[in-house]
Structure formats: structure tokens, C-alpha cells
Motif scaffolding. Structure first.
Motif, PDB file in Angstrom:
ATOM      1  N   ARG A 155       0.822  -1.214   0.000  1.00 20.75           N
ATOM      2  CA  ARG A 155       0.000   0.000   0.000  1.00 20.75           C
ATOM      3  C   ARG A 155       0.860   1.270   0.000  1.00 20.75           C
ATOM      4  O   ARG A 155       0.620   2.195  -0.783  1.00 20.75           O
ATOM      5  N   PHE A 159       0.913   4.094  -2.972  1.00 16.63           N
ATOM      6  CA  PHE A 159       0.555   5.507  -2.816  1.00 16.63           C
ATOM      7  C   PHE A 159       1.677   6.420  -3.297  1.00 16.63           C
ATOM      8  O   PHE A 159       1.419   7.440  -3.939  1.00 16.63           O
ATOM      9  N   GLU A 163       1.109   9.018  -6.270  1.00 18.01           N
ATOM     10  CA  GLU A 163       1.361  10.459  -6.085  1.00 18.01           C
ATOM     11  C   GLU A 163       2.245  10.992  -7.213  1.00 18.01           C
ATOM     12  O   GLU A 163       1.973  12.057  -7.776  1.00 18.01           O
ATOM     13  N   THR A 178      -7.287   4.265 -11.807  1.00 15.65           N
ATOM     14  CA  THR A 178      -6.972   3.369 -10.693  1.00 15.65           C
ATOM     15  C   THR A 178      -8.082   2.327 -10.625  1.00 15.65           C
ATOM     16  O   THR A 178      -9.246   2.614 -10.923  1.00 15.65           O
ATOM     17  N   SER A 280      -5.036  11.166  -4.778  1.00 13.44           N
ATOM     18  CA  SER A 280      -4.949   9.710  -4.623  1.00 13.44           C
ATOM     19  C   SER A 280      -6.058   9.171  -3.715  1.00 13.44           C
ATOM     20  O   SER A 280      -6.638   8.120  -3.985  1.00 13.44           O
ATOM     21  N   ARG A 281      -6.347   9.913  -2.652  1.00 12.49           N
ATOM     22  CA  ARG A 281      -7.343   9.439  -1.688  1.00 12.49           C
ATOM     23  C   ARG A 281      -8.716   9.347  -2.348  1.00 12.49           C
ATOM     24  O   ARG A 281      -9.413   8.327  -2.241  1.00 12.49           O
TER      25      ARG A 281
END
Ligand code: GTP
Length: 313
Positions: A155, A159, A163, A178, A280-281
Motif C-alpha cells: 500500500r 501511494f 502520487e 486506478t 490519490s485518496r
């Protein structure tokens, strides 16, 4: 010039300070070599021979380029030479190549020696072997960023990569996708066939997802039976749909593990940058919501994120 011989071997017998110093340099645990002002090696100690595999006779009047591993750029060596030729001490980590071709890493200090007129006469290089430490650091780095079972990025790594990809995408104004991939009915595999078959299945699933995508795409395992995918430089959303369907299809094919045929399927959720999220979130959250929509629809399918239907839920 002939290669000098080793000094006397027994420190207790040595009285003259110079002879004792020579013996100390010969016996010290750090690899040391001395070059003339042009960089030709005129002396090296036993630790250097042990570390590099080169005897003094092998390297005598050769330059340290004999140790070049190809792991440092020409700029690196040019900078090193600029520093020591200007009379300054150079210190840094270098990866060198042994006589047998294997690599070793050293923390090296090179000091210029001067005559009374201040002219450089020699350089002395002292190497501290850090091969083990480098390998441990690399293993620790790998463990910190990879999933131990499948060796995929984890994970944290995903990330980081996402990013970076988002920064590039916002500069170059391109799209990316994604995907959230979650197996359907994985728990019964563990419960009926055992955890070790479950583990093998996760490794096989990771491999199938990897093979279905291009080399440049990223696959990561972020939880038990949860994988995420990053498709960078997406030309259009149709490509994301086609790839998501490809993942659904490949994971619906039976797996054969330890002679048993195992059937699972997957639910895949897709979100697209920039239309479905700017960071990303948001992108991962929306891909996760789309995956749940696919699961609610019975699994074995993909769904594109749809802001309106997410609000209705
Ligand atoms: N073998 C194995 N199982 C794991 C691992 N990590 C998590 N799990 C199991 O994976 C399962 C994941 O749970 P769920 O996602 O609810 O399982 P599922 O049956 O696929 O559920 P649905 O997605 O609703 O179909 C749990 O049973 C966990 O114990 C692992 O590393 N190895």
C-alpha cells in the motif's frame, strides 16, 4: 619500477617508527592503496587484496579504474577527480568490482598528499567495506515497500507511485486510471482448503493480474484479497473498461493448485483521473465504491465509478 615487497611481519621485532608505520598500514583492517599524482597505484595493503581479490602485483601502476563496476556515472568519477586534484579530501560510497567480477560496496576516503612546495605527490585511498550494510538496507527497503507473500508493491509503495503519477498527469494533462480488484468468495477457499492453498491462490492471482497488464502498469496488494492497479497515461476511458474486463475474465478462469481446480472470480472498480477525483485518496475511495457496486451486482464484473449512483447509495 617494481612492486614493493611486504614489510616485516612481526610488530614486536620492529623498532624503527617508519617500519612500524609501514607494518601498521599493511596490517590494518581497512583496504588502503596509494597512488602517485597521476593516479597510478604504487602500493596496496593486504586488506585491499582480500577485499578486491587483486594482489599488489595485479594493480601495480594501474589506475583504480580497474575497480570500476559501471554502477557510478562518468560524472561521479569526474567530480571525484576534480575534488582531489584541487587538493581537497573526497569521501563517499562507491560500488566496485572484484577481480572475480562480483561487486562490493565501500565507504571511501581519498586524501591528497603534498610535498613541501604544496604540490600534490600522491593520493591515499582508505576503504571501509559496507557491502553487508548496503545489502541489509536494500532488503529492509524492499520489505518496507513490498508485500511479503506476492512480492508486489504494498500500500505504501502504491501511494508513492500514484502520487508521482498524479504529479506528472497534472503537468502533462493526461488521464490515468486506478482500479480496485477484490476476489469474490475467497474466504471459503481458506475455510475449506486451508490457509496455505489460500496463500498460493493469492500468489497466482497476483501473477495473473500482472501478466494481463503492460509492464509500465502498477499492481499492488493492499490487503487480504484486495489488489489495486494504476494505469498511467490513459488515452481514453474505453481502454480502462477493456482492461477491467480483461482482469475480470482472467481471474474467472480456474486455477489449478496442488492438483485441485479452484474457481473464484473478482469484482473490479475503476476511477479515472481527473474526472473521478483530483488526488490519490479520492481516486482510491471512488474505485473502492465502484468495486462494491460490482460486488453488489453479483461479482465477476467491473463497474466504472459513477458520482450520481454513489450519492444514491
Ligand atoms: N490465505 C490467506 N488469506 C488471507 C490473507 N489475508 C487475508 N486473508 C483472508 O482473506 C479473506 C478476505 O475476506 P473477504 O474479502 O470477506 O472474503 P471473500 O470471501 O472474498 O468475501 P467477498 O469479497 O464478499 O466475496 C478473510 O477470510 C481473510 O482471513 C492471506 O495473506 N492469506
Amino acid at each position: 619500477m617494481q612492486a614493493p615487497k611486504s614489510p616485516v611481519a612481526d610488530p614486536a621485532q620492529v623498532q624503527a617508527p617508519q617500519a612500524l608505520l609501514a607494518l601498521a598500514l599493511e596490517s590494518v583492517a581497512n583496504a588502503i592503496f596509494l597512488t602517485d599524482h597521476k593516479g597510478k597505484i604504487i602500493w596496496a595493503n593486504e586488506a585491499f587484496a582480500r577485499l578486491s581479490g587483486y594482489s599488489l602485483a595485479d594493480v601495480f601502476l594501474r589506475t583504480p579504474a580497474i575497480l570500476k563496476s559501471g554502477k557510478q556515472s562518468d560524472d561521479f568519477y569526474a567530480q571525484l577527480w576534480r575534488t582531489i586534484k584541487s587538493g581537497k579530501v573526497w569521501q563517499g560510497d562507491v560500488i566496485d568490482r572484484r577481480k572475480d567480477g562480483s561487486l562490493f560496496a565501500v565507504d571511501e576516503t581519498i586524501t591528497p598528499l603534498f610535498d613541501e612546495q604544496g604540490q600534490i605527490t600522491h593520493f591515499i585511498a582508505i576503504q571501509h567495506d559496507i557491502t553487508g550494510r548496503k545489502q541489509e538496507n536494500e532488503q529492509a527497503r524492499h520489505l518496507a515497500y513490498h508485500d511479503a507473500l506476492t512480492a508486489l508493491p504494498n500500500r505504501a509503495r502504491f501511494f508513492d507511485l500514484l502520487e508521482t503519477a498524479l504529479l506528472n498527469a497534472s503537468c502533462d494533462k493526461h488521464m490515468l486510471a486506478t482500479m480496485f480488484v477484490d476476489l469474490d468468495r475467497f474466504k471459503p477457499v481458506n475455510d475449506t482448503l486451508g490457509h496455505h492453498i489460500g496463500d498460493q491462490l493469492l500468489v497466482a492471482v497476483a501473477e495473473r493480474i500482472r501478466v494481463a497488464l503492460r509492464h509500465a502498469d502498477t499492481v499492488a496488494r493492499i490487503g487480504g484479497d484486495e489488489f489495486v492497479v494504476l494505469i498511467d497515461q490513459l488515452e481514453n476511458t474505453d481502454i480502462a473498461s477493456r482492461l477491467a474486463q480483461k482482469l475480470v475474465d482472467t481471474l474467472a478462469q480456474p486455477f489449478v493448485l496442488e492438483g485441485r481446480t479452484i474457481k473464484v472470480s473478482a469484482s473490479v472498480g475503476v476511477s479515472i483521473y481527473p474526472s473521478d477525483g483530483a488526488d490519490s485518496r479520492a481516486l482510491l475511495m471512488h474505485a473502492d465504491q465502484a468495486m462494491y457496486a460490482a460486488k453488489s451486482g453479483g461479482g465477476n464484473q467491473f463497474q466504472l465509478y459513477c458520482a450520481r449512483s454513489a450519492q444514491d447509495r
